[in-house]
Structure formats: structure tokens, C-alpha cells
Design an enzyme around this catalytic site. Structure first.
Site, PDB file in Angstrom:
ATOM      1  N   ALA A  63       0.875  -1.181   0.000  1.00 13.49           N
ATOM      2  CA  ALA A  63       0.000   0.000   0.000  1.00 13.49           C
ATOM      3  C   ALA A  63       0.905   1.221   0.000  1.00 13.49           C
ATOM      4  CB  ALA A  63      -0.874  -0.022   1.243  1.00 13.49           C
ATOM      5  N   GLY A 102       0.517  -5.218   0.524  1.00 12.56           N
ATOM      6  CA  GLY A 102      -0.583  -5.226  -0.443  1.00 12.56           C
ATOM      7  C   GLY A 102      -0.164  -5.766  -1.789  1.00 12.56           C
ATOM      8  N   GLU A 105      -0.484  -9.419  -1.402  1.00  8.80           N
ATOM      9  CA  GLU A 105      -1.925  -9.675  -1.279  1.00  8.80           C
ATOM     10  C   GLU A 105      -2.605  -9.594  -2.637  1.00  8.80           C
ATOM     11  OE1 GLU A 105      -2.335  -6.679   1.874  1.00  8.80           O
ATOM     12  OE2 GLU A 105      -3.388  -8.223   3.012  1.00  8.80           O
ATOM     13  N   GLU A 125       3.781  -5.755   7.042  1.00  8.19           N
ATOM     14  CA  GLU A 125       2.937  -4.749   7.691  1.00  8.19           C
ATOM     15  C   GLU A 125       3.223  -4.634   9.187  1.00  8.19           C
ATOM     16  OE1 GLU A 125       1.995  -6.942   5.479  1.00  8.19           O
ATOM     17  OE2 GLU A 125       0.497  -6.101   4.133  1.00  8.19           O
TER      18      GLU A 125
HETATM   19  N1  T1G Z   1       4.703   3.381   0.028  1.00  6.37           N
HETATM   20  C1  T1G Z   1       5.233   4.551  -0.378  1.00  6.37           C
HETATM   21  N2  T1G Z   1       6.544   4.746  -0.636  1.00  6.37           N
HETATM   22  C2  T1G Z   1       7.366   3.692  -0.475  1.00  6.37           C
HETATM   23  C3  T1G Z   1       6.890   2.432  -0.048  1.00  6.37           C
HETATM   24  C4  T1G Z   1       5.501   2.297   0.198  1.00  6.37           C
HETATM   25  N3  T1G Z   1       4.965   1.141   0.569  1.00  6.37           N
HETATM   26  N4  T1G Z   1       7.975   1.594   0.025  1.00  6.37           N
HETATM   27  C5  T1G Z   1       9.049   2.300  -0.349  1.00  6.37           C
HETATM   28  N5  T1G Z   1       8.694   3.555  -0.634  1.00  6.37           N
HETATM   29  C6  T1G Z   1       9.586   4.621  -1.116  1.00  6.37           C
HETATM   30  C7  T1G Z   1      10.624   4.997  -0.080  1.00  6.37           C
HETATM   31  O1  T1G Z   1      10.082   5.953   0.818  1.00  6.37           O
HETATM   32  C8  T1G Z   1      11.694   5.588  -0.990  1.00  6.37           C
HETATM   33  O2  T1G Z   1      11.215   6.859  -1.378  1.00  6.37           O
HETATM   34  C9  T1G Z   1      11.648   4.701  -2.220  1.00  6.37           C
HETATM   35  O3  T1G Z   1      10.331   4.105  -2.217  1.00  6.37           O
HETATM   36  C10 T1G Z   1      12.694   3.602  -2.232  1.00  6.37           C
HETATM   37  O4  T1G Z   1      12.541   2.887  -0.984  1.00  6.37           O
HETATM   38  C11 T1G Z   1      -3.026  -3.164   2.982  1.00  6.37           C
HETATM   39  C12 T1G Z   1      -1.468  -1.821   4.611  1.00  6.37           C
HETATM   40  C13 T1G Z   1      10.331  -1.918  -1.132  1.00  6.37           C
HETATM   41  C14 T1G Z   1      12.101  -3.226   0.067  1.00  6.37           C
HETATM   42  O5  T1G Z   1       6.159  -2.223   4.203  1.00  6.37           O
HETATM   43  O6  T1G Z   1      10.482  -2.341   2.531  1.00  6.37           O
HETATM   44  O7  T1G Z   1       0.720  -2.894   2.177  1.00  6.37           O
HETATM   45  O8  T1G Z   1      13.095   8.232  -0.446  1.00  6.37           O
HETATM   46  O9  T1G Z   1      14.827   3.502  -0.113  1.00  6.37           O
HETATM   47  O10 T1G Z   1      16.054   0.019   0.007  1.00  6.37           O
HETATM   48  O11 T1G Z   1      -1.857  -4.960   3.796  1.00  6.37           O
HETATM   49  O12 T1G Z   1      11.209   0.351   0.472  1.00  6.37           O
HETATM   50  O13 T1G Z   1      13.112   7.503  -2.866  1.00  6.37           O
HETATM   51  O14 T1G Z   1      11.439   9.212  -2.076  1.00  6.37           O
HETATM   52  O15 T1G Z   1      13.435   1.654   0.967  1.00  6.37           O
HETATM   53  O16 T1G Z   1      15.424  -0.614  -2.391  1.00  6.37           O
HETATM   54  C15 T1G Z   1       3.716  -2.809   3.145  1.00  6.37           C
HETATM   55  C16 T1G Z   1       8.071  -0.951   2.580  1.00  6.37           C
HETATM   56  C17 T1G Z   1       3.001  -1.491   3.206  1.00  6.37           C
HETATM   57  C18 T1G Z   1       7.290  -2.182   2.127  1.00  6.37           C
HETATM   58  C19 T1G Z   1      12.681  -1.194  -1.253  1.00  6.37           C
HETATM   59  N6  T1G Z   1       4.938  -2.661   2.386  1.00  6.37           N
HETATM   60  N7  T1G Z   1       9.169  -0.691   1.693  1.00  6.37           N
HETATM   61  O17 T1G Z   1      13.818  -0.950  -0.483  1.00  6.37           O
HETATM   62  O18 T1G Z   1      14.444   1.358  -1.343  1.00  6.37           O
HETATM   63  S1  T1G Z   1       1.571  -1.593   4.201  1.00  6.37           S
HETATM   64  C20 T1G Z   1       6.083  -2.346   3.007  1.00  6.37           C
HETATM   65  C21 T1G Z   1      10.332  -1.411   1.788  1.00  6.37           C
HETATM   66  C22 T1G Z   1       0.491  -2.546   3.316  1.00  6.37           C
HETATM   67  C23 T1G Z   1      -1.651  -3.748   3.135  1.00  6.37           C
HETATM   68  C24 T1G Z   1      -0.755  -2.951   4.014  1.00  6.37           C
HETATM   69  C25 T1G Z   1      11.439  -0.968   0.890  1.00  6.37           C
HETATM   70  C26 T1G Z   1      11.627  -1.844  -0.366  1.00  6.37           C
HETATM   71  P1  T1G Z   1      12.285   8.031  -1.713  1.00  6.37           P
HETATM   72  P2  T1G Z   1      13.864   2.374  -0.252  1.00  6.37           P
HETATM   73  P3  T1G Z   1      15.039  -0.082  -1.057  1.00  6.37           P
END
Ligand code: T1G
Length: 697
Positions: A63, A102, A105, A125
């Protein structure tokens, strides 16, 4: 047509493509686009099978976290999942990069999945204080069974494509690197074989196996220790359990209820703040993104002690050769022996292979002469906290090292400018403060001197990323950011014991807040002689540093864990701090000597005096520009001292408490206790007067 999600047909495969950099997060635009593109695919009579694929570095990574806390715009993610699962044409997801939250999912709401062997999947999450809120807690158990679903969802750990195949999360793995081609071929195969629509919601075999078992209660018990103080891991278990007890639609309702509880918890706010803060700190104010960075292909370390050895391991771990210089062969051999032992321990735990132990040891060489630093790109001095010795070392480095070599000190408190003054190249001198144990703690506090060049600042920040640390660039002052605040907390903790508290009472207040260790248990780990020597240095420099009961312990050679006794006592082979009546007697004698009548002290007073003195100091650090943003301070404390990420960091936590509450207490203690540390910060007063928070800066 949405520009972030497009539909086109290739042969009899209807292709839905997401293209929303940087990680194809499920923003409102992407969710709407997915629904629209699917409708097109359904209507396209030439499409026999539908394929979902993403452009860029990764499949959908979750998400869009930036939307959290804002009003949710329809379609919500569960609704999008329903559309995909209810497709009457086989729906195939093609995964590359990291399909997370997501994203995964979405993939398991499809009917079939293929992944590149380089791909990883996960439901992280829980690391954001949440739980999978788009069917993950109901669908994943239908693919993997209870145990693996519980493990994946409550740890948030990723699994690689091969393991995902074994678990039944994906149906095929492709060893290539072209996800589109692999996806098309797999989708075509599904169509050619006439594979039916296969909805995960209808799979019940894996549920039967665990129905009615006590796996959930057992798992909750196992979480008590691992997830101490956390809210959402336990909600994850509740949601997964619902998959085994309720029909799918009821289970989805239960998941939504639990997800909403997590979304509304302060822990979600703290963890998401910490997530973005960890990324924001690499964007340094005033340092252009395209600042040139020097190549660091070889490193020199001075000192093979605990810190020097740990620092060396960070570079060897990423394939960079390291030369460690010591003054005596015996010290060098001891240091190299400890490094090998650390690696062997990791191998024993299965974290690395024996071959990696040898590869990494081969990258670390020892020497007794600075001549071996002639060609290195970076030298990090890691000897003990004595300015005269450090200046002598830097003068020698200046004479030996090649032009352009970066000269760094691992000092935890001392003046970088004074160290730099011992060289003719202050622009190449910088602080690189690692945290003990240096091969484990993620924080690297990079300290800029007044003359440190932008190129050197950018280079040490790039080094932090390279060695998998979280680098924070801070200004030069006594103790920089972390230790400057820690010393204030330490002084308050010592005073509280002078006045009547016990060390264990103080420590429990801090561990109840969520720190992994209290003030005194941490001092025993590092060695209470470290603080003793720093206080002696400050007394020698003419500062008025009051005597303390801790000094009495050091003078009786109770140095902490390394002598099996410090503030606490320790049994052979155990690190468990045990309150020691001998220490109580030393404290009582010290109070008598000082004419102090001990009093009952409340936990609330301990919390306020230990924590608010730090926040007041943090505000002064911001005022002085030693830290650019409050989030820099939060990151220093989360990754350097174990401040609980679910509280977002000390400054975020202060904002949540309300700065007016903080200021009132600071003013009260300033009246009662005096001392510069309680002088209310001008910035704190200004923010309260304006009704603002640190986050508004
Ligand atoms: N939403 C928005 N921006 C995101 C993002 C996300 N989910 N994940 C990463 N970014 C941005 C981050 O801020 C950075 O931005 C750029 O992408 C590169 O990230 C309903 C509710 C994917 C493994 O928890 O673990 O889904 O600084 O520097 O080291 O069930 O990002 O470039 O402007 O970390 O290569 C669940 C979180 C969400 C994944 C990549 N998903 N992200 O790592 O790059 S909750 C997560 C990560 C959800 C549903 C629920 C990592 C990565 P900027 P980065 P990276």
C-alpha cells in the site's frame, strides 16, 4: 485510461501493466487503474487469460504508506482484491523484485503466480504497526497452513522465490531476468492447458490440518518475549486464527476490524515515522544529491580492540579489504582472534557459511606499521578517548596517507575540529562514530568538522549505505547528538540513585518504556570505566564534574560485565544483571558522605527526569544546528541506543505527549534542581508558544 496502469493484449493474453515509480505502491491512482484495466480485460473477448505485471525495479511493494492517516479514497484495497479474485478469466501475477504487503496480497488474490528466482515476497505490515489488511491474513494460511503464515506475518520477514514455491505461495519460478516474457509464457501455458480459475479463498485443505489446534495459543506465548510491548503482532495472530474459525467473508470482516485497531494505534504512527525517517536521513540538508563521492576500495583501521575489530568486520562483510594497525603484535593477534571468533559464532548460528568466514578473514590483515596505510582510501582511528593520543595519530596519518584519503575518527565525544587541526588536510577529516558492538548496531553517526568538505560528507554517507548502516550526518559538539543526550540521561539517572532510587528501579522504568536495556545495565555492558575516564578527562580540563557513587564502584575495580561486577553482579557465563547488596551499601555510604537523606522516588519522576532532560537537550541540539531535523535525532536514538521504534524516536514521542507537557516538567525541574541541563530550551519554549511540534520544523 489511467497513466499508471495500462491494458493491452499480446496474443490471447490480456496484459495489465502497473508503472508507478519508485516501487509501484498501491496509491489511489494505482488502485483505480487496476480496476479499470481489469474491466477492459474482462470485456476483451480476445483475451483468454489475464496477466498482471509491473514496470521498474519491483512488483507492487505494498500500500502507499504516504496515504496512511489520510481519508481513504475508494476503491479500497480489499475491494480491488475482490475484483481480481472474482475475475471469470484466469488471472496470473508475475512477480519480480519484492512483492510486499498489499503487493503480495494482490498476487495471491490472483489465481496463479510466477516469480523470477531473484524475487522475494513478504507481508511486512507488522513492521509498520499494522497487519495485512487486504486479505493476507485470510489467503496466505490457505496456501501455507498456520505455522508459516504466523511466522511470516508476525515477523514481516521476506521469503525468496524458491521457498515461496515450496510453500505454495507461487506456482512457478523463472531463472531469467525478464519478468514480462516469463509472465507471458506462463499465462499462455495456463490458457493452453485450459487451467480453471482457482480462487485462493476456496482452498481449504491447508486450513483443515490446523483446525482446532492450539497452534495459536502456543504462538501467542512465544510472542510474549519476542514482541514485548508491541501491539500489532498479537492482532496478526487473532486475524490469522479467524481464517481457521470463520467462513472467508466473515474472516475478512474480522481482519478489517483488527486492521482498523492497528491503524488507530500510536504504534502505527511511530513505526511509520521511523520508516520514513530512516530514509530521510540520507538526504542531507545543503548537500547536493550529485555531490561527487570518492571510491572506497580499501580501508585502514587503527586499533584492534572491541571497536576497531567490529568496524573492520563491517567492511570485510561487503568485500572491502581492511588493514588493522596495532602497536603490539600481541594486541593485534588478540584482536584478529576475536574477529575470527565472532565470524565462527555467526557460522555456528547458520547466519554465514564457513567459506564466508574464510573469505572475510582473508580480507582483514594486521600490521604494526602505518606504512601499510600509504594506499588506503579511508582510515578510521579507533583508539580510546584521549585527545592527545588522537592528535598524535592524525599527525602521523597526515604524513603517511595519500592525498585524497579520508581520515576519520571513531571518537564518541571529542572535538573533530581539534583532531583535524593536527593535520594539514582538515577538509578530509571527519568523525565516523560507530556504536558498540560495531558489527551489529546499525547506526553510523557521521560528524562533520567545520572544514570537512562536501565530498567527504557525501562519501561517508555513501559508506554507511555500502556497509548496511543507517548513516546520520551531525554537527561537531561534545558527544555530537547521541552521546550528548545520553550523558544528560546518565547524569540524571545517577542523581536519582543519589537521592533515593535504586539502579534497578531506574532501569525498569526505561525498559518498561521499551528500551532493550536500562541505563545502568547498558553502562555495565560497555564498561562503567568508560564513563569514569570521560568524567576524569572533563575534570582534568577544569570542568566541575560532581563525584558519583558510580566512581566509587570503578575505584573498587567493579567495571561492569567484564569484571563480573559493576552496578550489578553477573554469574559465570551469564549477562543477566543481578542487583548486588554490596552496591546498595556503597550507595548508602556515598549518600552519608554527601549528607543526602534518601527519599522515595516515583517511577513517573524517573521517567520524566531521564527522558525529558534528553528531549530538552535534543531541542538545544536542533537550535544549534547540530542536527538538521528532529527526525535525525529520532533515527540516532532508534538505531544507536534501541529507543523503541514503535514510539517513533524521542522527539516524535515528545510530540505525541505534547510539548507543553514537556516544557512544564522541564521548568519544574529547573526550579527544583537547577543545572544547565534543565534550563528550558529556547526552541522548546518557542514551539509551545506557537502551538507547534518538533515535526513542524
Ligand atoms: N509506500 C510509499 N513509498 C514507499 C513504499 C511504500 N509502501 N515503500 C518504499 N517507498 C519509497 C521509499 O520511501 C523511498 O522513497 C523509495 O520508495 C525507495 O525505498 C493493505 C497496509 C520496497 C524493500 O512495508 O520495505 O501494504 O526516499 O529507499 O532500500 O496490507 O522500500 O526515494 O522518495 O526503501 O530498495 C507494506 C516498505 C506497506 C514495504 C525497497 N509494504 N518498503 O527498499 O528502497 S503496508 C512495506 C520497503 C500494506 C496492506 C498494508 C522498501 C523496499 P524516496 P527504499 P530499497
Amino acid at each position: 485510461m489511467s497513466e499508471v496502469v495500462t491494458y493491452n493484449r499480446e496474443g490471447t493474453v490480456g496484459v495489465i501493466t502497473v508503472n508507478y515509480p519508485p516501487v509501484n505502491a498501491l496509491s489511489h491512482a494505482v488502485r483505480s487503474g487496476l480496476v479499470a484495466a481489469l474491466e477492459q480485460g474482462q470485456k476483451d473477448s480476445g483475451a483468454k487469460v489475464l496477466l498482471l505485471v509491473c514496470e521498474g525495479r519491483t512488483f507492487i511493494a505494498g500500500a502507499d504508506i504516504r496515504e496512511f492517516g489520510k481519508p481513504m479514497q475508494s476503491p479500497g484495497l480489499p475491494e480491488v482484491m475482490d475484483h481480481y479474485e472474482n475475475s471469470d478469466k484466469p488471472m496470473v501475477a508475475a512477480i519480480h523484485g519484492t512483492a510486499l504487503g498489499g503487493g503480495l496480497e494482490t498476487a495471491i488474490a490472483c489465481h496463479y503466480r510466477i516469480a523470477l528466482s531473484s524475487a522475494r515476497v513478504g507481508l511486512p505490515e507488522v513492521k509498520l504497526g499494522l497487519l495485512p489488511g487486504a486479505g493476507g491474513t485470510q489467503r496466505l494460511p490457505r496456501l501455507t497452513g498456520a505455522k508459516k503464515a504466523l511466522e511470516m506475518i508476525t515477523t514481516g520477514e521476506f521469503v525468496d522465490a524458491r521457498e515461496a514455491l515450496e510453500l505454495g505461495i507461487v506456482d512457478a519460478v523463472d531463472d531469467g531476468d525478464d519478468i514480462k516474457a516469463a509472465g507471458l509464457a506462463f499465462a499462455q501455458k495456463i490458457a493452453d492447458e485450459g487451467k480453471p480459475v482457482r480462487r485462493v479463498r476456496d482452498l481449504t485443505e491447508k486450513l483443515e490440518a490446523d483446525k482446532g489446534s492450539d497452534v495459536f495459543d502456543q504462538f501467542r506465548a512465544s510472542l510474549e518475549k519476542k514482541a514485548r510491548g508491541l501491539f500489532s503482532p498479537f492482532k496478526c495472530v487473532d486475524a490469522i486464527q479467524a481464517a481457521f474459525e470463520l467462513p472467508f467473508d466473515e474472516g475478512m470482516k474480522r481482519e478489517r476490524e483488527l486492521f482498523t485497531e492497528c491503524m488507530e494505534s500510536p504504534q502505527r504512527a511511530g513505526l511509520i515515522h521511523a520508516f520514513f525517517a530512516e530514509r530521510e536521513v540520507s538526504k542531507v540538508k545543503g548537500l547536493a544529491k550529485d555531490t561527487p563521492v570518492r571510491d572506497i576500495n580499501s580501508v585502514g583501521i587503527i586499533g584492534a580492540g572491541t571497536m576497531g575489530g567490529g568496524i573492520a568486520m563491517n567492511f570485510a562483510n561487503v568485500g572491502i579489504p581492511v588493514t588493522i594497525v596495532e602497536v603490539k603484535q600481541e594486541a593485534l593477534d588478540k584482536g584478529l582472534g576475536i574477529i575470527r571468533k565472532n565470524y565462527e559464532n555467526s557460522a555456528k548460528k547458520g547466519r554465514i557459511s564457513q567459506q564466508q568466514v574464510e573469505e572475510r578473514m582473508a580480507l582483514i590483515s594486521g600490521s604494526l606499521t602505518y606504512d601499510d596505510f600509504k594506499e588506503v582510501d579511508l582510515v578510521i582511528e579507533a583508539v580510546f578517548e584521549n585527545m592527545a593520543i588522537k592528535k598524535e595519530i592524525f599527525a602521523k596519518l597526515d604524513a603517511v596517507c595519500k592525498p585524497g584519503a579520508i581520515l576519520a575518527s571513531n571518537t564518541s565525544t571529542l572535538d573533530i575540529d581539534e583532531i583535524a587541526s593536527a593535520t594539514g588536510r582538515p577538509e578530509d577529516v571527519v568523525g565516523m562514530h560507530f556504536f558498540s558492538p560495531a558489527n551489529v548496531m546499525k547506526l553510523l553517526e557521521n560528524v562533520r568538522g567545520s572544514k570537512t568538505s562536501d565530498e567527504v560528507k557525501a562519501t561517508v554517507m555513501a559508506v554507511a549505505k555500502k556497509i548496511k548502516k543507517v548513516g546520520v550526518l551531525v554537527g561537531n559538539c561534545y558527544g555530537f547528538v547521541g552521546n550528548r543526550m545520553l550523558h544528560k540521561r546518565g547524569a540524571e539517572a545517577m542523581s536519582l540513585v543519589n537521592e533515593g532510587a535504586t539502579p534497578q528501579q531506574v532501569d525498569k522504568v526505561l525498559t518498561d518504556l521499551g528500551y532493550p536495556m536500562g541505563q545502568f545495565a547498558m553502562s555495565d555492558l560497555a564498561g562503567i570505566d568508560v564513563g569514569y575516564r570521560i568524567r576524569e578527562e572533563r575534570r582534568n580540563a577544569g570542568e566541575n564534574v560532581p563525584a558519583s557513587w558510580v566512581d566509587k564502584l570503578v575505584e573498587q575495580n567493579r567495571l561492569g560485565q567484564k569484571t563480573m561486577a559493576g552496578v550489578y553482579k553477573y554469574e559465570e557465563g551469564s549477562r543477566k544483571p543481578i542487583p548486588d547488596p554490596e552496591v546498595d551499601a556503597i550507595i548508602a555510604d556515598f549518600r552519608k558522605e554527601q549528607g543526602i537523606t534518601p527519599r522515595e522516588i516515583s517511577d513517573q519522576e524517573i521517567l520524566e527526569r531521564c527522558m525529558f532532560v534528553m528531549i530538552n537537550e535534543g531541542a538545544k541540539i536542533l537550535e544549534e544546528g547540530i542536527a538538521d531535523r528532529a527526525l535525525d535525532i529520532d533515527v540516532v536514538w532508534i538505531y544507536g541506543y534501541g529507543f523503541p521504534a514503535y514510539r517513533g524516536g524521542p522527539m516524535f514521542w515528545a510530540d505525541q505527549l505534547g510539548l507543553d507537557t514537556i516544557l512544564q516538567a522541564v521548568e519544574k525541574y529547573y526550579d527544583e534542581l537547577g543545572g544547565d541541563q534543565w534550563k528550558p530550551s529556547a526552541l522548546l519554549k518557542k514551539l509551545v508558544a506557537e502551538g507547534k511540534s518538533f515535526g513542524d520544523l
